[in-house]
Motif scaffolding. Structure first.
Motif, mmCIF file in Angstrom:
data_model
loop_
_atom_site.group_PDB
_atom_site.id
_atom_site.type_symbol
_atom_site.label_atom_id
_atom_site.label_comp_id
_atom_site.label_asym_id
_atom_site.label_seq_id
_atom_site.Cartn_x
_atom_site.Cartn_y
_atom_site.Cartn_z
ATOM 1 N N PRO A 272 0.785 -1.233 0.000
ATOM 2 C CA PRO A 272 0.000 0.000 0.000
ATOM 3 C C PRO A 272 0.823 1.293 0.000
ATOM 4 O O PRO A 272 0.336 2.321 -0.451
ATOM 5 C CB PRO A 272 -0.841 -0.111 1.273
ATOM 6 N N ARG B 112 -4.097 -0.130 -6.030
ATOM 7 C CA ARG B 112 -5.363 -0.695 -5.582
ATOM 8 C C ARG B 112 -6.514 -0.210 -6.434
ATOM 9 O O ARG B 112 -6.436 0.809 -7.095
ATOM 10 C CB ARG B 112 -5.642 -0.374 -4.127
ATOM 11 N N TYR C 18 -8.464 -3.694 2.970
ATOM 12 C CA TYR C 18 -7.744 -4.026 1.746
ATOM 13 C C TYR C 18 -7.666 -5.551 1.684
ATOM 14 O O TYR C 18 -7.319 -6.200 2.667
ATOM 15 C CB TYR C 18 -6.327 -3.480 1.771
ATOM 16 N N ILE D 103 -4.504 -5.399 -5.167
ATOM 17 C CA ILE D 103 -5.088 -4.961 -3.900
ATOM 18 C C ILE D 103 -6.455 -4.359 -4.209
ATOM 19 O O ILE D 103 -6.584 -3.472 -5.060
ATOM 20 C CB ILE D 103 -4.212 -3.929 -3.170
#
Length: 186
Positions: A124, A131, A168, A176
């Protein structure tokens, strides 16, 4: 025809309500505003997010279980794809998926040629796209659907200011996927 626009903190038009970004006065007050004030307004609309995947069928199954619908499939190759994508001999199986509201689309690619290059799944905090986010009506139900594919939250489900439950999930091909359920529904 005037289209309704949302406004930024200074009350200036920032975004058309249909999602098109209006450049120019949206950045007033920033160091770039003088250049942007002189630009013509340009509408832009997000068409889709493209994701290269290891297994097209498994990825389609994952996203359709979350509620997306396949709206098209094809195999693409030829000079036009070489030019557009920038890869010689580009040849891929593709699928276009759409959210139930009709506004969000994912285009999934499974490369036949050139051979897909495996990479480490992003984290992340890494720079770059990492994502895809979806609003869901029921996060528990969405997590059950993800679990059928061996996909679980990276850490758990969090609550943000009694407004959202979110998490997530590491999906197929390391994608993701953020899932968010609004708690205070109107």
């Amino acid at each position: 025809m005037d289209r309704p626009r949302s406004t930024n903190a200074d009350g200036q038009a920032a975004v058309d309500l249909d999602g098109a970004l209006v450049l120019g006065r949206a950045f007033a007050g920033s160091t770039r505003s003088s250049r942007l004030d002189n630009m013509q307004i340009m509408a832009i609309k997000l068409e889709n997010i493209g994701i290269a995947v290891r297994d097209l069928e498994a990825t389609i199954s994952f996203f359709t279980d979350l509620g997306l619908t396949v709206v098209g499939r094809d195999t693409v190759s030829g000079e036009w794809t070489d030019t557009a994508v920038g890869l010689d001999g580009n040849h891929a199986n593709i699928a276009m998926l759409q959210t139930p509201d009709g506004h969000g689309r994912l285009e999934l690619f499974e490369y036949i040629h050139p051979e897909a290059i495996e990479s480490k799944p992003t984290r992340p905090n890494e720079i770059g796209m990492h994502r895809v986010a979806f609003s869901v009506d029921d996060i528990d139900k969405a997590l059950e659907a993800a679990a059928k594919h061996g996909c679980r939250p990276l850490r758990g489900v969090a609550t943000y200011e009694d407004v959202y439950k979110l998490t997530y999930v590491r999906g197929p091909s390391g994608i993701i996927v953020m899932l968010a359920e609004e708690l205070k529904k109107n």
